[in-house]
Design a protein around this motif. Structure first.
Motif, PDB file in Angstrom:
ATOM      1  N   UNK A 134       0.672  -1.195   0.004  1.00 24.16           N
ATOM      2  CA  UNK A 134      -0.091  -0.113  -0.013  1.00 24.16           C
ATOM      3  C   UNK A 134       0.815   1.130   0.072  1.00 24.16           C
ATOM      4  N   UNK A 135       1.857   1.355   0.714  1.00 21.23           N
ATOM      5  CA  UNK A 135       2.929   2.492   0.820  1.00 21.23           C
ATOM      6  C   UNK A 135       3.834   2.528  -0.484  1.00 21.23           C
ATOM      7  N   UNK A 136       4.119   1.634  -0.907  1.00 20.18           N
ATOM      8  CA  UNK A 136       4.903   1.488  -2.284  1.00 20.18           C
ATOM      9  C   UNK A 136       3.888   2.150  -3.391  1.00 20.18           C
ATOM     10  N   UNK A 137       2.759   1.784  -3.312  1.00 21.73           N
ATOM     11  CA  UNK A 137       1.847   2.097  -4.396  1.00 21.73           C
ATOM     12  C   UNK A 137       1.233   3.513  -3.856  1.00 21.73           C
ATOM     13  N   UNK A 138       1.620   4.250  -2.968  1.00 22.13           N
ATOM     14  CA  UNK A 138       1.156   5.486  -2.332  1.00 22.13           C
ATOM     15  C   UNK A 138      -0.348   5.346  -2.205  1.00 22.13           C
ATOM     16  N   UNK A 139      -0.919   4.207  -1.743  1.00 19.61           N
ATOM     17  CA  UNK A 139      -2.455   4.235  -1.213  1.00 19.61           C
ATOM     18  C   UNK A 139      -2.416   4.511   0.278  1.00 19.61           C
ATOM     19  N   UNK A 150      19.698   2.649  -0.984  1.00 16.11           N
ATOM     20  CA  UNK A 150      18.518   3.096  -1.628  1.00 16.11           C
ATOM     21  C   UNK A 150      17.276   2.053  -1.026  1.00 16.11           C
ATOM     22  N   UNK A 151      17.483   0.934  -0.808  1.00 13.40           N
ATOM     23  CA  UNK A 151      16.433   0.158  -0.339  1.00 13.40           C
ATOM     24  C   UNK A 151      16.214   0.252   1.153  1.00 13.40           C
ATOM     25  N   UNK A 152      17.483   0.646   1.997  1.00 15.01           N
ATOM     26  CA  UNK A 152      17.541   1.052   3.259  1.00 15.01           C
ATOM     27  C   UNK A 152      16.458   2.275   3.662  1.00 15.01           C
ATOM     28  N   UNK A 153      16.881   3.031   2.610  1.00 16.47           N
ATOM     29  CA  UNK A 153      16.214   4.541   2.587  1.00 16.47           C
ATOM     30  C   UNK A 153      14.568   4.238   2.600  1.00 16.47           C
ATOM     31  N   UNK A 154      14.222   3.621   1.358  1.00 22.28           N
ATOM     32  CA  UNK A 154      12.845   3.336   1.261  1.00 22.28           C
ATOM     33  C   UNK A 154      12.008   2.501   2.361  1.00 22.28           C
ATOM     34  N   UNK A 175       8.826   3.873   4.775  1.00 25.63           N
ATOM     35  CA  UNK A 175       7.930   3.167   5.215  1.00 25.63           C
ATOM     36  C   UNK A 175       7.535   3.360   6.420  1.00 25.63           C
ATOM     37  N   UNK A 176       8.663   2.938   7.305  1.00 34.81           N
ATOM     38  CA  UNK A 176       8.669   2.871   8.753  1.00 34.81           C
ATOM     39  C   UNK A 176       7.980   4.353   9.368  1.00 34.81           C
TER      40      UNK A 176
END
Length: 131
Positions: free
Chosen positions: A50-55, A91-95, A99-100
């Motif tokens: 949901x967060x990755x899709x900005x929902x 980049x993955x760590x920041x993403x 989300x957190x």
């Protein structure tokens, strides 16, 4: 005459009851009880998606419906973020950190509880050596 008045009252009461019965399933409290309960793994997957899709609306709904699963989710994100950062996958760590943060902010907005915000912000103060 008295019978007509009684019939009108009965009809009015029946109408009110039918309206209430129709309205009850759409109220948030009842809708909350009707949501499907997810496992921790399913919840984590769906909330991250949901967060990755900005929902944000879906994310808030998941958080509201699965309150007890939010803290383990954020804890997992923090651990995963630290591991990714130590592996130099910045980049993955920041993403994961974003989300957190979003999850902690939503949790605070919904339940007025700051513990997750404090934990996520505390993580940001750690050096790579501390992590």
């Amino acid at each position: 005459m008295a019978n007509r008045i009684r019939k009108k009252k009965v009809n009015r009461i029946i109408t009110i009851l039918l309206v209430l019965l129709w309205a009850i399933p759409s109220t948030p409290g009842i809708a909350f009880q009707q949501t499907q309960q997810l496992s921790q793994e399913e919840f984590s997957h769906e909330l991250k998606k949901a967060y990755i899709q900005n929902d944000d609306q879906l994310a808030d709904s998941l958080i509201r419906s699965h309150r007890l699963m939010v803290k383990p989710f954020v804890d997992g994100l923090i651990k995963e973020s630290i591991i990714k950062e130590r592996e130099r996958k910045l980049t993955e760590s920041k993403q994961l950190s974003i989300i957190a943060e979003k999850t902690a902010e939503s949790f605070y907005r919904i339940f007025n509880e700051r513990s997750l915000i404090i934990a996520v912000k505390y993580l940001a103060t750690w050096s790579i050596d501390q992590k």
